[in-house]
Motif scaffolding. Structure first.
Motif, PDB file in Angstrom:
ATOM      1  N   LYS A 257       0.830  -1.205   0.000  1.00 62.94           N
ATOM      2  CA  LYS A 257       0.000   0.000   0.000  1.00 62.94           C
ATOM      3  C   LYS A 257       0.866   1.258   0.000  1.00 62.94           C
ATOM      4  O   LYS A 257       0.540   2.243  -0.640  1.00 62.94           O
ATOM      5  N   ARG A 258       1.966   1.184   0.729  1.00 63.94           N
ATOM      6  CA  ARG A 258       2.850   2.348   0.826  1.00 63.94           C
ATOM      7  C   ARG A 258       3.480   2.639  -0.531  1.00 63.94           C
ATOM      8  O   ARG A 258       3.573   3.796  -0.949  1.00 63.94           O
ATOM      9  N   GLY A 259       3.929   1.643  -1.270  1.00 62.16           N
ATOM     10  CA  GLY A 259       4.524   1.819  -2.599  1.00 62.16           C
ATOM     11  C   GLY A 259       3.515   2.401  -3.589  1.00 62.16           C
ATOM     12  O   GLY A 259       3.844   3.283  -4.387  1.00 62.16           O
TER      13      GLY A 259
ATOM     14  N   LEU B 115       0.889   4.222  -2.780  1.00 60.86           N
ATOM     15  CA  LEU B 115       0.642   5.598  -2.358  1.00 60.86           C
ATOM     16  C   LEU B 115       1.760   6.520  -2.852  1.00 60.86           C
ATOM     17  O   LEU B 115       1.497   7.612  -3.371  1.00 60.86           O
ATOM     18  N   ILE B 116       2.998   6.082  -2.727  1.00 63.06           N
ATOM     19  CA  ILE B 116       4.138   6.872  -3.209  1.00 63.06           C
ATOM     20  C   ILE B 116       4.037   7.066  -4.720  1.00 63.06           C
ATOM     21  O   ILE B 116       4.262   8.174  -5.238  1.00 63.06           O
TER      22      ILE B 116
END
Length: 153
Positions: A2-4, A6-7
């Motif tokens: 999810k973080r990747g 979002l980035i």
């Protein structure tokens, strides 16, 4: 994961915003010229680095010349139609055809004379060097030595 994602999304949004900002800043002068009172002459102000006063005078000259130009175009078009009608029915050179050709040439000459006077007036409104450059450009466009007859299809 999810973080990747979002980035990546934030990076794409930032890139899109940066592109939009650069685009609007770089095209701002052109867009303001298009919103001017005479957008068909906007390129002239930019190309020849004209002041607002010079551009205003050229717009006035242009507005005064347009009715004369339109009338000359109307006459030239009417003569071209008449000449074409004579040519369509002609099997030989006739006095009527000769007269129509002479009139067409007279109208072309009058049109060129009017254009040239207008071009000189416009060039005299500009700074000397820009006026010379303008005259060289319009002479190359409006007074082709071969009347465009050597253009390849």
């Amino acid at each position: 994961m999810k973080r990747g994602l979002l980035i990546l999304v934030l990076g794409l949004l930032a890139a899109g915003a940066a592109y939009g900002c650069v685009y609007f800043v770089c095209t701002s002068p052109k867009r303001s010229l298009q919103r001017s009172g005479r957008p068909e002459l906007a390129w002239l102000k930019d190309e020849f680095s004209l002041s607002d006063a010079e551009f205003k005078r050229i717009c006035e000259l242009h507005a005064a010349y347009l009715p004369q130009c339109r009338e000359m175009c109307r006459k030239t078009d009417a003569q071209s139609v008449q000449l074409q009608l004579l040519l369509d029915s002609a099997t030989n050179a006739t006095p009527e055809l000769d007269t129509a050709l002479v009139e067409a040439a007279r109208l072309r000459s009058e049109c060129q004379r009017m254009m040239l006077r207008h071009f000189f007036q416009v060039s005299q409104t500009m700074p000397v060097d820009q006026g010379r450059r303008y005259l060289a450009w319009v002479k190359g466009k409006a007074f082709l030595p071969d009347y465009g007859m050597n253009d390849k299809p």
